[in-house]
Design an enzyme around this catalytic site. Structure first.
Site, PDB file in Angstrom:
ATOM      1  N   HIS A  19       0.850  -1.195   0.000  1.00  0.00           N
ATOM      2  CA  HIS A  19       0.000   0.000   0.000  1.00  0.00           C
ATOM      3  C   HIS A  19       0.881   1.239   0.000  1.00  0.00           C
ATOM      4  CE1 HIS A  19       0.852   0.578   4.236  1.00  0.00           C
ATOM      5  NE2 HIS A  19       0.347  -0.606   4.537  1.00  0.00           N
ATOM      6  N   HIS A  22       3.997   1.562   2.321  1.00  0.00           N
ATOM      7  CA  HIS A  22       5.162   0.803   1.843  1.00  0.00           C
ATOM      8  C   HIS A  22       5.782   1.515   0.648  1.00  0.00           C
ATOM      9  CE1 HIS A  22       2.367  -2.631   3.207  1.00  0.00           C
ATOM     10  NE2 HIS A  22       3.259  -2.473   4.169  1.00  0.00           N
ATOM     11  N   CYS A 127       1.211  -6.439  21.893  1.00  0.00           N
ATOM     12  CA  CYS A 127       0.403  -6.016  20.750  1.00  0.00           C
ATOM     13  C   CYS A 127       0.825  -6.852  19.554  1.00  0.00           C
ATOM     14  CB  CYS A 127       0.599  -4.527  20.454  1.00  0.00           C
ATOM     15  SG  CYS A 127      -0.203  -4.041  18.904  1.00  0.00           S
ATOM     16  N   CYS A 130       2.016  -4.782  16.518  1.00  0.00           N
ATOM     17  CA  CYS A 130       3.415  -4.312  16.605  1.00  0.00           C
ATOM     18  C   CYS A 130       4.376  -5.476  16.742  1.00  0.00           C
ATOM     19  CB  CYS A 130       3.633  -3.419  17.819  1.00  0.00           C
ATOM     20  SG  CYS A 130       2.733  -1.876  17.806  1.00  0.00           S
ATOM     21  N   CYS A 144      -3.031   0.400  21.977  1.00  0.00           N
ATOM     22  CA  CYS A 144      -1.850   0.680  21.166  1.00  0.00           C
ATOM     23  C   CYS A 144      -2.239   1.822  20.222  1.00  0.00           C
ATOM     24  CB  CYS A 144      -1.445  -0.556  20.365  1.00  0.00           C
ATOM     25  SG  CYS A 144      -0.355  -0.129  18.992  1.00  0.00           S
ATOM     26  N   HIS A 147      -2.310   0.689  16.420  1.00  0.00           N
ATOM     27  CA  HIS A 147      -3.258  -0.317  15.937  1.00  0.00           C
ATOM     28  C   HIS A 147      -4.655  -0.166  16.534  1.00  0.00           C
ATOM     29  CE1 HIS A 147       0.710  -1.952  14.899  1.00  0.00           C
ATOM     30  NE2 HIS A 147       0.066  -2.281  13.805  1.00  0.00           N
ATOM     31  N   LYS A 298      -2.357   7.709  10.423  1.00  0.00           N
ATOM     32  CA  LYS A 298      -1.630   7.378   9.205  1.00  0.00           C
ATOM     33  C   LYS A 298      -2.593   6.662   8.259  1.00  0.00           C
ATOM     34  CE  LYS A 298      -0.057   2.833  10.606  1.00  0.00           C
ATOM     35  NZ  LYS A 298       1.018   1.888  10.679  1.00  0.00           N
ATOM     36  N   LYS A 301      -4.710   0.248   5.547  1.00  0.00           N
ATOM     37  CA  LYS A 301      -5.897  -0.447   5.091  1.00  0.00           C
ATOM     38  C   LYS A 301      -6.876  -0.651   6.241  1.00  0.00           C
ATOM     39  CE  LYS A 301      -6.786  -4.529   2.585  1.00  0.00           C
ATOM     40  NZ  LYS A 301      -6.131  -5.779   2.308  1.00  0.00           N
TER      41      LYS A 301
HETATM   42  N1  MSP Z   1       8.116  -5.818   9.166  1.00  0.00           N
HETATM   43  C1  MSP Z   1       8.255  -4.606   9.873  1.00  0.00           C
HETATM   44  C2  MSP Z   1       9.570  -3.941   9.548  1.00  0.00           C
HETATM   45  C3  MSP Z   1      10.777  -4.788   9.811  1.00  0.00           C
HETATM   46  S1  MSP Z   1      12.225  -4.012   9.309  1.00  0.00           S
HETATM   47  C4  MSP Z   1      13.435  -4.932   9.923  1.00  0.00           C
HETATM   48  C5  MSP Z   1       7.129  -3.662   9.521  1.00  0.00           C
HETATM   49  N2  MSP Z   1       6.499  -3.884   8.391  1.00  0.00           N
HETATM   50  S2  MSP Z   1       5.231  -3.070   7.858  1.00  0.00           S
HETATM   51  O1  MSP Z   1       4.924  -3.656   6.598  1.00  0.00           O
HETATM   52  O2  MSP Z   1       4.193  -3.086   8.819  1.00  0.00           O
HETATM   53  O3  MSP Z   1       5.590  -1.586   7.737  1.00  0.00           O
HETATM   54  C6  MSP Z   1       6.712  -1.177   7.051  1.00  0.00           C
HETATM   55  C7  MSP Z   1       6.849   0.321   7.013  1.00  0.00           C
HETATM   56  O4  MSP Z   1       5.749   0.931   6.372  1.00  0.00           O
HETATM   57  C8  MSP Z   1       6.979   0.965   8.379  1.00  0.00           C
HETATM   58  O5  MSP Z   1       8.169   1.725   8.352  1.00  0.00           O
HETATM   59  C9  MSP Z   1       5.811   1.869   8.483  1.00  0.00           C
HETATM   60  O6  MSP Z   1       6.146   3.070   9.113  1.00  0.00           O
HETATM   61  C10 MSP Z   1       5.521   2.140   7.024  1.00  0.00           C
HETATM   62  N3  MSP Z   1       4.170   2.613   6.862  1.00  0.00           N
HETATM   63  C11 MSP Z   1       3.010   1.918   6.935  1.00  0.00           C
HETATM   64  N4  MSP Z   1       1.985   2.808   6.759  1.00  0.00           N
HETATM   65  C12 MSP Z   1       2.473   4.062   6.606  1.00  0.00           C
HETATM   66  C13 MSP Z   1       1.941   5.289   6.207  1.00  0.00           C
HETATM   67  N5  MSP Z   1       0.660   5.525   6.078  1.00  0.00           N
HETATM   68  N6  MSP Z   1       2.810   6.282   5.927  1.00  0.00           N
HETATM   69  C14 MSP Z   1       4.169   6.091   5.891  1.00  0.00           C
HETATM   70  N7  MSP Z   1       4.682   4.946   6.233  1.00  0.00           N
HETATM   71  C15 MSP Z   1       3.885   4.007   6.907  1.00  0.00           C
HETATM   72  O7  MSP Z   1       6.866  -2.748  10.290  1.00  0.00           O
END
Ligand code: MSP
Length: 636
Positions: A19, A22, A127, A130, A144, A147, A298, A301
């Site tokens: 999304h 990412h 959580c 997290c 949290c 979440h 933020k 989904k």
């Molecule tokens: N798997 C862990 C990261 C492990 S790294 C050794 C994780 N994954 S995640 O898929 O949940 O999220 C990855 C990244 O996406 C996080 O840095 C999170 O901040 C970012 N984002 C998810 N939603 C976001 C927004 N809406 N805006 C910006 N980034 C955010 O956490």
């Protein structure tokens, strides 16, 4: 090559499909990787997927498939997504790969051998979102904050890492290395966190409860805690400890993360590395969240406020989405984004400032110099342009080095605007008509082409394919940043191709086909009758929200709009069909002349008129409130 650059994204959990959150971090990482490649750095760019742990296990269960198959499927979706966004990663690591598992075992073994691991019973608030225990302080109203769920109280036997033992050392390290965690706000946050006991870190889960993970080398009844497992990807992908890639890139490692995963990266990771005797990464770069315009949270989904970057890429093109994410957000801070703003950025910067300039210079070259880049003879009037153009790469380099990406792009776009002014001031179309103007015409057109060459290279990390198209359309090849410090590297005599696609076609956006918001050409001032304030006060203007819009059959110029005024609904017919697509209007706020006598247009009774501004060419732009305001509000 002496200079190296290594950038990583977080590895993404496969319980969710790709999304915007990412995509954001990944586009930034890609920008930095491409930037450094063009700047002569030996660059390595890593991304991947995080596939172990309770959350993934539960998701696979929920989907009714084997966890490995589940991971294979979603991991592939991330690879596909990165292809759509033209991401140029050098490696894609998956934590279920053997090359990764081997390094996790090795690093845990080292920490164990150092005497920093012990077994204990633990009780705390967990959580699953997290995938970690939260402290009471981290909760907001018992939930949290990321979440929006209450964590579960859990008690179990875990192996622990003596993290607290390294707290003072880490605090000192962060104090002595101001750039280790950046921007400063996050560094301060980490220092504050380290000002109080951080406790020890549970690094295992009993296999009975979470079977989906990497077994501990000294106790096969436990698997590694998913965060410890995941963080190690940054070294396992480089072939820690013996591979040449590890030696070349690890000393310059830069992680990019979102602010929600600051603690694992700024506290867990450096202390584990220290205990294992592995040098620390160089920088931790922390980005804010992307939010929808009215949202506090933020985008995600689960919160239901997502903009889909892949849908946007299909609609407006990959490069436009990349450019928008880089140019309209401030790295390190939360930023609000929306499709409407993407379109505005697209039209203003890309279609008008850049795209129009390219097509105008190409048209004149084709018409007046046989489609060949002329040989310039520079004059004093050209000096400012040349000085700015050649200084650009240095300025941009310095801004990108400090992760001020949007400012770097703005600096390039300012130069594009300077090129436009130069074009308008020198008026090459007039020079073309003057028999004594040929030489000057050649110089002006050359300088614009040369300026666009520099711009195209500097925009390439943001918009790889459109930037190349700028050069191809001018008959030019690829360059690196080293070719931008001297003016005149576009070779005179270069033939430009006779045909070229429009760089950023406005019609593709499905949005107003208006041209540059240039000042309308001055007309003879019409004789306008003056009115008194009383006359004006007879007009009732109100803010209305468009609820629905549709074409009026048999009338090319008309749209039928359904407007909400808060206390009533109106139907209004407006002559804006040439500039607005019906599907783009719902949700938009407009100004309605609410007390206009109803009139029948094409059989529809129009109950008022909406306001639009008109330029000298007859293009219309809807007028609306500058900020959000209640529907129905009076306009004075
Ligand atoms: N798997 C862990 C990261 C492990 S790294 C050794 C994780 N994954 S995640 O898929 O949940 O999220 C990855 C990244 O996406 C996080 O840095 C999170 O901040 C970012 N984002 C998810 N939603 C976001 C927004 N809406 N805006 C910006 N980034 C955010 O956490």
């Amino acid at each position: 090559m002496s200079k190296a650059f290594y950038v990583t994204t977080p590895i993404y959990y496969v319980n969710d499909v790709p999304h915007i959150g990412h995509a954001y971090t990944t586009v930034i990482a890609d920008f930095l990787a491409r930037f450094h490649r063009l700047d002569g750095f030996d660059t390595y760019f890593l991304t991947g997927t995080d596939e172990h742990g309770e959350k993934i296990y539960q998701a696979a269960h929920g989907a009714g498939i084997d966890p490995q198959q589940f991971c294979d499927r979603i991991s592939q979706r991330f690879r596909d997504a990165w292809q759509v966004l033209d991401i140029s990663h050098d490696d894609f690591i998956r934590t279920t790969e053997e090359r990764h598992k081997a390094v996790v075992r090795r690093i845990l073994e080292a920490v164990h051998a150092a005497g920093d691991i012990y077994y204990d019973e633990y009780e705390g608030l967990y959580c699953v979102g997290c995938e970690r225990f939260l402290t009471d302080k981290e909760l907001v109203n018992g939930q949290c904050p990321d979440h929006l769920r209450a964590p579960e109280r859990r008690r179990e036997g875990n192996y622990f890492f003596r993290m607290e033992k390294y707290r003072d050392w880490l605090r000192g390290y962060i104090r002595d290395n101001p750039d280790f965690v950046r921007p400063t706000g996050y560094r301060n946050e980490v220092l504050a966190l380290l000002g109080e006991p951080i406790g020890d870190l549970s690094i295992s889960r009993p296999k009975g409860r979470v079977p989906w993970g990497i077994e501990l080398p000294w106790d096969a009844e436990h698997v590694a805690y998913v965060w410890v497992d995941a963080l190690i990807n940054y070294t396992s992908a480089l072939g820690f400890p013996d591979d040449a890639r590890y030696r070349a890139y690890w000393p310059v490692a830069q992680h990019l993360i979102g602010k929600d995963i600051l603690k694992p990266h700024a506290v867990f990771w450096p202390t584990v590395l220290k205990a294992a005797g592995v040098p620390l990464y160089q920088h931790l770069n922390v980005g804010g969240f992307l939010k929808g315009h009215d949202d506090e949270q933020k985008m995600s989904k689960s919160l239901g406020n997502v903009i889909d970057p892949f849908e946007m890429a299909e609609k407006y093109g990959t490069d436009a989405v990349r450019y928008y994410l880089l140019k309209d957000t401030v790295y390190g801070q939360d930023s609000s984004i929306g499709e409407q703003f993407l379109v505005e950025r697209y039209n203003a910067d890309l279609a008008n400032d850049l795209g129009n300039l390219l097509s105008r210079v190409r048209a004149l070259l084709t018409r007046h110099t046989d489609g060949v880049l002329p040989s310039p003879s520079q004059q004093e009037a050209d000096e400012e342009l040349i000085a700015t153009g050649t200084a650009l790469v240095g300025q941009v380099r310095s801004l990108v080095g400090r992760l001020r990406i949007f400012e770097a792009l703005e600096t390039v776009m300012q130069f594009v605007r300077q090129l436009n002014r130069y074009f308008n001031d020198e008026a090459p179309w007039k020079l073309a008509k003057d028999p004594d103007g040929r030489e000057r015409l050649g110089t002006v057109l050359y300088n614009i082409a040369e300026g666009l060459r520099i711009v195209s290279v500097l925009l390439e990390p943001a918009m790889p394919s459109k930037a190349r198209q700028v050069r191809t359309d001018l008959g030019l090849e690829d360059y690196t940043f080293a070719d931008l410090e001297a003016w005149g590297q576009a070779a005179p005599g270069t033939k430009i191709p006779p045909e070229a696609d429009i760089l950023f076609p406005k019609s593709e956006t499905g949005k107003p086909k208006r041209q540059t918001p240039q000042t309308p050409p001055k007309k003879e001032a019409p004789q306008v009758e003056q009115i008194s304030i009383e006359d004006f006060s007879k007009v009732q203007l109100r803010v209305a929200e468009v609820k629905a819009a549709e074409k009026v059959e048999g009338a090319d110029r008309l749209l039928k709009l359904t407007l909400d005024l808060g206390d009533e609904t109106r139907t209004v017919v407006g002559g804006i069909a040439q500039w607005y697509q019906p599907e783009d209007l719902p949700g938009r706020k407009v100004i309605l002349v609410a007390n206009l006598k109803p009139a029948k247009l094409r059989g529809i009774v129009s109950e008022g008129m909406i306001l639009a501004a008109e330029d000298g060419d007859g293009n219309l732009v809807l007028v609306g409130p500058d900020q959000d305001i209640a529907t129905g509000a009076e306009v004075h």
